[in-house]
Design an enzyme around this catalytic site. Structure first.
Site, PDB file in Angstrom:
ATOM      1  N   ASP A  34       0.825  -1.213   0.000  1.00 51.39           N
ATOM      2  CA  ASP A  34       0.000   0.000   0.000  1.00 51.39           C
ATOM      3  C   ASP A  34       0.859   1.262   0.000  1.00 51.39           C
ATOM      4  O   ASP A  34       0.372   2.353   0.294  1.00 51.39           O
ATOM      5  CB  ASP A  34      -0.950   0.012   1.196  1.00 51.39           C
ATOM      6  CG  ASP A  34      -0.204   0.017   2.531  1.00 51.39           C
ATOM      7  OD1 ASP A  34       1.051  -0.142   2.514  1.00 51.39           O
ATOM      8  OD2 ASP A  34      -0.855   0.171   3.573  1.00 51.39           O
ATOM      9  N   MET A  35       2.166   1.113  -0.303  1.00 49.57           N
ATOM     10  CA  MET A  35       3.158   2.198  -0.403  1.00 49.57           C
ATOM     11  C   MET A  35       3.579   2.745   0.960  1.00 49.57           C
ATOM     12  O   MET A  35       4.195   3.814   1.042  1.00 49.57           O
ATOM     13  CB  MET A  35       2.649   3.319  -1.298  1.00 49.57           C
ATOM     14  CG  MET A  35       2.363   2.894  -2.730  1.00 49.57           C
ATOM     15  SD  MET A  35       3.765   2.005  -3.497  1.00 49.57           S
ATOM     16  CE  MET A  35       4.976   3.323  -3.619  1.00 49.57           C
ATOM     17  N   GLU A  36       3.250   2.048   2.021  1.00 47.27           N
ATOM     18  CA  GLU A  36       3.731   2.439   3.347  1.00 47.27           C
ATOM     19  C   GLU A  36       5.247   2.268   3.404  1.00 47.27           C
ATOM     20  O   GLU A  36       5.790   1.257   2.956  1.00 47.27           O
ATOM     21  CB  GLU A  36       3.051   1.556   4.385  1.00 47.27           C
ATOM     22  CG  GLU A  36       3.372   1.888   5.826  1.00 47.27           C
ATOM     23  CD  GLU A  36       2.617   0.984   6.789  1.00 47.27           C
ATOM     24  OE1 GLU A  36       3.256   0.434   7.705  1.00 47.27           O
ATOM     25  OE2 GLU A  36       1.390   0.818   6.591  1.00 47.27           O
ATOM     26  N   ARG A  93       8.727  27.082   0.167  1.00 50.59           N
ATOM     27  CA  ARG A  93       8.010  28.230  -0.394  1.00 50.59           C
ATOM     28  C   ARG A  93       6.776  28.592   0.432  1.00 50.59           C
ATOM     29  O   ARG A  93       6.222  29.668   0.271  1.00 50.59           O
ATOM     30  CB  ARG A  93       7.613  27.933  -1.852  1.00 50.59           C
ATOM     31  CG  ARG A  93       8.793  28.002  -2.811  1.00 50.59           C
ATOM     32  CD  ARG A  93       8.431  27.534  -4.204  1.00 50.59           C
ATOM     33  NE  ARG A  93       8.332  26.082  -4.290  1.00 50.59           N
ATOM     34  CZ  ARG A  93       8.107  25.418  -5.414  1.00 50.59           C
ATOM     35  NH1 ARG A  93       7.941  26.090  -6.544  1.00 50.59           N
ATOM     36  NH2 ARG A  93       8.044  24.093  -5.412  1.00 50.59           N
ATOM     37  N   HIS A 127      14.755  28.840   0.688  1.00 50.37           N
ATOM     38  CA  HIS A 127      13.997  29.856  -0.044  1.00 50.37           C
ATOM     39  C   HIS A 127      13.957  31.174   0.718  1.00 50.37           C
ATOM     40  O   HIS A 127      13.969  32.255   0.113  1.00 50.37           O
ATOM     41  CB  HIS A 127      12.586  29.346  -0.301  1.00 50.37           C
ATOM     42  CG  HIS A 127      11.763  30.245  -1.172  1.00 50.37           C
ATOM     43  ND1 HIS A 127      12.125  30.566  -2.462  1.00 50.37           N
ATOM     44  CD2 HIS A 127      10.595  30.897  -0.935  1.00 50.37           C
ATOM     45  CE1 HIS A 127      11.217  31.375  -2.987  1.00 50.37           C
ATOM     46  NE2 HIS A 127      10.289  31.592  -2.075  1.00 50.37           N
ATOM     47  N   ASP A 169      13.521  38.802  -9.085  1.00 54.05           N
ATOM     48  CA  ASP A 169      12.488  39.491  -8.306  1.00 54.05           C
ATOM     49  C   ASP A 169      13.145  40.171  -7.118  1.00 54.05           C
ATOM     50  O   ASP A 169      14.318  39.943  -6.812  1.00 54.05           O
ATOM     51  CB  ASP A 169      11.384  38.530  -7.848  1.00 54.05           C
ATOM     52  CG  ASP A 169      11.923  37.314  -7.115  1.00 54.05           C
ATOM     53  OD1 ASP A 169      12.887  37.469  -6.335  1.00 54.05           O
ATOM     54  OD2 ASP A 169      11.411  36.202  -7.332  1.00 54.05           O
ATOM     55  N   LYS A 192       8.880  42.494 -10.738  1.00 55.48           N
ATOM     56  CA  LYS A 192       7.929  41.516 -11.237  1.00 55.48           C
ATOM     57  C   LYS A 192       6.626  41.610 -10.475  1.00 55.48           C
ATOM     58  O   LYS A 192       6.614  41.748  -9.255  1.00 55.48           O
ATOM     59  CB  LYS A 192       8.517  40.103 -11.087  1.00 55.48           C
ATOM     60  CG  LYS A 192       7.625  38.978 -11.551  1.00 55.48           C
ATOM     61  CD  LYS A 192       8.198  37.631 -11.134  1.00 55.48           C
ATOM     62  CE  LYS A 192       8.139  37.414  -9.649  1.00 55.48           C
ATOM     63  NZ  LYS A 192       8.605  36.071  -9.247  1.00 55.48           N
ATOM     64  N   SER A 223       8.428  26.124 -12.708  1.00 58.80           N
ATOM     65  CA  SER A 223       7.827  26.135 -14.044  1.00 58.80           C
ATOM     66  C   SER A 223       8.730  26.793 -15.073  1.00 58.80           C
ATOM     67  O   SER A 223       8.593  26.558 -16.272  1.00 58.80           O
ATOM     68  CB  SER A 223       6.482  26.860 -13.998  1.00 58.80           C
ATOM     69  OG  SER A 223       6.665  28.237 -13.722  1.00 58.80           O
ATOM     70  N   THR A 226       9.110  32.537 -14.705  1.00 56.52           N
ATOM     71  CA  THR A 226       9.752  33.774 -14.240  1.00 56.52           C
ATOM     72  C   THR A 226      11.059  34.021 -14.979  1.00 56.52           C
ATOM     73  O   THR A 226      11.323  35.129 -15.460  1.00 56.52           O
ATOM     74  CB  THR A 226      10.008  33.705 -12.720  1.00 56.52           C
ATOM     75  OG1 THR A 226       8.755  33.654 -12.041  1.00 56.52           O
ATOM     76  CG2 THR A 226      10.792  34.911 -12.238  1.00 56.52           C
TER      77      THR A 226
END
Length: 312
Positions: A34-36, A93, A127, A169, A192, A223, A226
């Site tokens: 079960d991915m435990e 973030r 960050h 930024d 920005k 992504s 920016t």
């Protein structure tokens, strides 16, 4: 000293092990049907100084849980000191409330790591610097700046005087200024405005980009929107070329393809996150290794020597 690797970035852990001359501790990290997550340490760790290398990158929740279970296994195995080596600290973030009824998940993750039994944390380019204060245990935040500086001097040999370091930024100005100071280079800032998450629009450039070799500096590229928007703006402002150096190459979705068709000549990341196949075959994306830097920091922590002097 013992070094133990999770599954998130085994090539980096193996490189760190090679730099230290210490073999990776044998451990079984596996999943039930079960991915435990189940972790079994296959060597004696009683009284040992153990460093667990595990980035909390994609799949973030699986890798985070793997780290927590590994720390618990070591604590119950009577390790003397457990250091969580997290080259990429996921959830960073989410370091503040962005609106009503929203979480500060970076603090939650810090609590989980502490409660699991970690005695200290070693990470890289958080960050936001204040995340160090989310931990109630000693936390060392390494900087990729020395690695970037060396590569920039080699890549722009004879042209370093034409380089302008650019922050994409306002929030990244401190990071960009520190690298600009090391290179004795000019600094520019992208003003920005972000209308909604994942969508950015470049409004203005503070500084001179005309005829300059511009290098964008950031901690995370996800992504790629920016950086690509910033590259377009810099080229329109007369930049001779635009390159980007980012510590953590999350590069989700179509980010690599987006960078490939952008004005960016190169996107350079570190191997804090294991490269995907798309990154490996990309014409203008490459990785720099941080293994020697992390290995040196691990050695200094184990020997109770200064870590901050690495960056002085």
């Amino acid at each position: 000293m013992k070094v133990l690797a999770g599954n998130s970035n085994r090539p980096l852990a193996e490189a760190i092990s090679t730099c230290l001359g210490v073999p990776l501790t044998k451990a079984s990290v596996r999943r039930f049907s079960d991915m435990e997550v189940f972790v079994e340490i296959l060597e004696n760790v009683r009284g040992e100084d153990v460093f667990v290398v595990q980035s909390t990158s994609f799949p973030a929740n699986d890798n985070l849980m793997e780290l927590l279970v590994t720390i618990d296994a070591l604590r119950r195995g009577s390790a003397r000191r457990i250091t969580a080596v997290i080259p990429y600290y996921g959830y960073a973030r989410q370091d503040r409330k962005t609106g009503p009824r929203t979480p500060i998940s970076a603090k939650l993750v810090a609590n989980l790591i502490t409660q699991a039994g970690a005695n200290r944390v070693l990470t890289m380019d958080l960050h936001a610097g204040q995340i160090q204060g989310f931990f109630d245990i000693p936390t060392d935040n390494l900087m990729a700046a020395p690695v970037f500086e060396k590569d920039i001097r080699q890549s722009f040999e004879g042209h370093v005087g034409e380089v302008t370091i650019v922050s994409p930024d306002v929030g990244g100005v401190v990071r960009a200024r520190a690298l600009a100071k090391r290179l004795d280079a000019d600094l520019a800032i992208i003003d920005k405005r972000r209308e909604r998450a994942g969508v950015s629009e470049v409004m203005n450039i503070i500084g001179d980009a005309d005829g300059r070799r511009c290098i964008l500096i950031d901690d995370i590229v996800d992504s790629g929107g920016t950086l690509c928007n910033a590259a377009v703006a810099l080229m329109e402002a007369g930049a001779k070329s635009v390159h980007a150096y980012c510590t953590h190459g999350v590069l989700s979705g179509g980010a690599v393809a987006r960078v490939a068709v952008s004005p960016l000549e190169n996107l350079i990341t570190t191997d804090s996150i294991q490269a995907t196949e798309a990154v490996r075959v990309s014409r203008n994306t490459r990785q720099l290794t941080i293994a020697p830097l992390i290995a040196e920091a691990i050695a200094r922590i184990s020997e109770e020597r200064s870590v901050s002097s690495l960056f002085s």
